[in-house]
Enzyme design. Structure first.
Site, PDB file in Angstrom:
ATOM      1  N   LYS A 238       0.801  -1.228   0.000  1.00  0.00           N
ATOM      2  CA  LYS A 238       0.000   0.000   0.000  1.00  0.00           C
ATOM      3  C   LYS A 238       0.833   1.278   0.000  1.00  0.00           C
ATOM      4  CE  LYS A 238      -4.620  -1.275   1.170  1.00  0.00           C
ATOM      5  NZ  LYS A 238      -4.509  -2.671   1.644  1.00  0.00           N
TER       6      LYS A 238
ATOM      7  N   SER B 214      -8.247   1.437   9.373  1.00  0.00           N
ATOM      8  CA  SER B 214      -7.626   0.943  10.599  1.00  0.00           C
ATOM      9  C   SER B 214      -6.469   0.034  10.217  1.00  0.00           C
ATOM     10  CB  SER B 214      -8.647   0.181  11.441  1.00  0.00           C
ATOM     11  OG  SER B 214      -9.228  -0.830  10.668  1.00  0.00           O
TER      12      SER B 214
ATOM     13  N   ASN C 236      -3.514  -1.150   6.780  1.00  0.00           N
ATOM     14  CA  ASN C 236      -2.281  -0.788   6.091  1.00  0.00           C
ATOM     15  C   ASN C 236      -2.371   0.522   5.318  1.00  0.00           C
ATOM     16  OD1 ASN C 236      -0.817  -3.009   7.000  1.00  0.00           O
ATOM     17  ND2 ASN C 236      -1.506  -4.310   5.331  1.00  0.00           N
TER      18      ASN C 236
ATOM     19  N   ASP D 232       2.403 -16.702 -17.557  1.00  0.00           N
ATOM     20  CA  ASP D 232       1.174 -17.289 -18.113  1.00  0.00           C
ATOM     21  C   ASP D 232      -0.029 -16.978 -17.231  1.00  0.00           C
ATOM     22  OD1 ASP D 232       2.536 -18.700 -20.266  1.00  0.00           O
ATOM     23  OD2 ASP D 232       3.347 -19.986 -18.681  1.00  0.00           O
TER      24      ASP D 232
ATOM     25  N   GLY E 264      -9.201  -7.259  -2.183  1.00  0.00           N
ATOM     26  CA  GLY E 264     -10.055  -6.643  -1.160  1.00  0.00           C
ATOM     27  C   GLY E 264     -10.991  -5.696  -1.901  1.00  0.00           C
TER      28      GLY E 264
ATOM     29  N   GLY F 180      -7.848  -2.399  -5.589  1.00  0.00           N
ATOM     30  CA  GLY F 180      -6.794  -1.506  -6.083  1.00  0.00           C
ATOM     31  C   GLY F 180      -5.582  -2.288  -6.575  1.00  0.00           C
ATOM     32  N   LEU F 181      -5.189  -3.285  -5.811  1.00  0.00           N
ATOM     33  CA  LEU F 181      -4.020  -4.087  -6.177  1.00  0.00           C
ATOM     34  C   LEU F 181      -4.305  -4.915  -7.429  1.00  0.00           C
ATOM     35  CD1 LEU F 181      -1.141  -5.046  -5.490  1.00  0.00           C
ATOM     36  CD2 LEU F 181      -2.178  -6.851  -4.106  1.00  0.00           C
TER      37      LEU F 181
ATOM     38  N   GLU G 208     -10.074 -13.977  -3.139  1.00  0.00           N
ATOM     39  CA  GLU G 208     -10.765 -13.386  -1.981  1.00  0.00           C
ATOM     40  C   GLU G 208     -10.978 -14.431  -0.898  1.00  0.00           C
ATOM     41  OE1 GLU G 208     -14.164 -10.275  -3.335  1.00  0.00           O
ATOM     42  OE2 GLU G 208     -14.454 -12.369  -3.864  1.00  0.00           O
TER      43      GLU G 208
ATOM     44  N   GLY H 269     -16.016 -13.382   2.298  1.00  0.00           N
ATOM     45  CA  GLY H 269     -16.177 -12.042   1.720  1.00  0.00           C
ATOM     46  C   GLY H 269     -16.008 -12.086   0.217  1.00  0.00           C
TER      47      GLY H 269
ATOM     48  N   ASP I 262     -17.568 -10.906  -2.271  1.00  0.00           N
ATOM     49  CA  ASP I 262     -18.366  -9.918  -3.026  1.00  0.00           C
ATOM     50  C   ASP I 262     -17.777  -9.677  -4.413  1.00  0.00           C
ATOM     51  OD1 ASP I 262     -16.330  -8.517  -1.211  1.00  0.00           O
ATOM     52  OD2 ASP I 262     -16.739  -7.013  -2.734  1.00  0.00           O
TER      53      ASP I 262
ATOM     54  N   SER J  99       1.138  -9.885  -0.451  1.00  0.00           N
ATOM     55  CA  SER J  99       0.795  -8.458  -0.368  1.00  0.00           C
ATOM     56  C   SER J  99       1.285  -7.748   0.893  1.00  0.00           C
ATOM     57  CB  SER J  99      -0.712  -8.268  -0.517  1.00  0.00           C
ATOM     58  OG  SER J  99      -1.395  -9.014   0.469  1.00  0.00           O
TER      59      SER J  99
END
Ligand SMILES: *Cc1c(COP(=O)(O)O)cnc(C)c1O
Length: 327
Positions: A59, A84, A86, A178, A185, A188-189, A210, A214, A216, A310
Site C-alpha cells: 500500500k 484501521s 495498512n 502465463d 479486497g 486496487g491491487l 478473496e 467475503g 463480493d 501483499s
C-alpha cells in the site's frame, strides 16, 4: 456505479508514470522462488514479496504515488484517510516523507498496535465511535476544518496505478507470465496488477483471490455489476471490504480471467508454508494469492506463474495462535 467513462480509467502508462514517481522512495522488493512449491505444482512460481515493502505492505506504492501528485495548495492543506489497517500507515508514512500533514480517522476499537504504528509515522489520529458516530460525518468535519484532500484506500486512479508497480517490477525481473494470482479486497491491487500485466505480459491470465466469507468480488464479477455484502468475518482483515469500487470493478471486469475464493483454513496452510518453507512472516490477507494458486494446480501445470505476497503486518501473538489452530 454504472457508466464510468472508460477514458477516466487509469492505463498501463499511468502505472509506468507511478513507477518513475516512487523510484528511490519505495523499495524494489525481492522476487522469491521455492523449489518445493514448483515441485508441488509442476510449475515455475515467482512470488513478489511485498511483505518486505516499506511499512510492510504494497500500500505504500499507491499512497506515495497519490500524495506525490498533490498540488502545492493540497500539500499545504494536508491529506485525510480513514482506515484501521495498512492504508492508514501507508498514507501516514508517505505524508511524512513528502512533508504533508496527515489526518487518519480510525475507529475506537482499532487494534492498539495499528494506532501506535500510525502515530509513530507522524499521523494525527482522530478516533470515532463506529456505533454512535457516522464516519463520513467525522470525515466531512475534518475536511471542513483543514481543507485536507481525502485519499480512499482503493478506488482512486493514482492508488490503482501505484499498486500496479509491484507487478511491473515482477514481470521485468521474472519475464512474461502465463498466470498471475493477486489478493483481492477493494481491488486496487488487482486492478493495478492487471494494467501492469496488460502492458508487459499481455497473454497472462489474471486471477483475483478473496476470502470465501467475503466473496463480493466473485459475486460482482459473475453478476456483471457491483454486489455489496455485510462486513465479512475472516482472518484476512485486509480483505474485509464490503464492495469493489467503481473504477476497480470496471478494470477487473474487463481484465480478470476469474475471481477465486479460499477458506480461512487454506490461508493458514499458506501462512504455515511461508513460515516453514520460505522463512517469511506473511499476514493472513497476504496469503490469498498462494492459496488461490494452490486451488488452481491443474490449470497452472507447466506454466510460469506470478503470485503477489501483499503484506506481512500481523501481530506475532495472533500469528502464533493462527498457526497453532487456536484463533
Ligand atoms: C489492502 C490489502 C489488500 C487488498 O488490497 P485492495 O487493493 O483493497 O484489493 C491485500 N493485502 C494486504 C496486505 C492489504 O493491506
Amino acid at each position: 456505479m454504472k457508466g464510468t467513462p472508460v477514458q477516466d480509467l487509469p492505463t498501463y502508462e499511468d502505472v509506468a508514470a507511478a513507477a518513475r514517481r516512487i523510484e528511490g522512495h519505495a523499495y524494489k522488493t525481492p522476487v522469491l522462488t521455492s523449489a518445493t512449491l514448483d515441485k508441488e505444482l509442476g510449475a515455475r512460481v515467482f512470488l513478489k514479496a511485498e511483505n518486505f515493502q516499506r511499512m510492510g505492505a504494497f500500500k505504500f506504492r499507491g499512497a506515495y504515488n497519490a500524495l506525490s501528485r498533490f498540488t502545492d495548495a493540497q500539500k499545504k492543506a494536508g491529506v485525510l484517510a480513514f482506515s484501521s489497517g495498512n492504508h492508514a500507515q501507508a498514507i501516514a508514512l508517505s505524508a511524512k516523507l513528502l512533508g504533508i500533514a496527515a489526518t487518519i480517522i480510525m475507529p475506537e476499537d482499532a487494534p492498539a498496535a495499528k494506532l501506535e504504528a500510525t502515530k509513530g509515522y507522524g499521523g494525527r489520529v482522530v478516533i470515532y465511535d463506529r456505533y454512535s458516530q457516522d464516519r463520513d460525518e467525522v470525515s466531512r468535519r475534518v475536511q471542513e476544518e483543514t481543507g485536507a484532500t481525502l485519499i480512499p484506500p482503493f478506488d482512486h486512479p493514482d492508488i490503482i496505478a501505484g499498486q500496479g508497480t509491484a507487478v511491473k517490477e515482477l514481470i521485468e525481473e521474472a519475464g512474461e507470465l502465463d498466470a498471475l494470482f493477486v489478493c483481492l479486497g477493494g481491488g486496487g491491487l488487482l486492478a493495478g496488477s492487471a494494467l501492469a500485466a496488460r502492458g508487459l505480459s499481455p497473454e497472462a491470465e489474471i486471477y483475483g483471490v478473496e476470502p470465501e466469507a467475503g466473496n463480493d468480488g466473485q459475486q460482482s464479477f459473475r453478476a456483471g455489476s457491483i454486489v455489496r455484502i455485510a462486513t465479512p468475518k475472516t482472518i484476512a482483515d485486509g480483505a474485509q471490504t464490503t464492495a469493489l469500487g467503481a473504477l476497480t470493478f470496471e478494470i477487473i471486469r474487463r481484465e480478470a480471467r476469474d475471481i477465486l475464493a479460499v477458506s480461512d483454513a487454506e490461508l493458514v496452510a499458506a501462512m504455515r508454508f511461508f513460515a516453514e518453507r520460505m522463512k517469511i512472516v506473511v499476514e493472513p490477507t497476504g496469503c490469498l494469492g498462494l492459496a488461490g494458486l494452490r486451488r488452481s494446480a491443474e490449470q497452472v501445470r507447466g506454466k510460469r506463474v506470478g503470485v503477489i505476497i501483499s503484506g506481512g503486518n500481523v501481530d506475532l501473538h495472533r500469528f502464533a495462535a493462527l498457526l497453532a489452530g487456536s484463533a
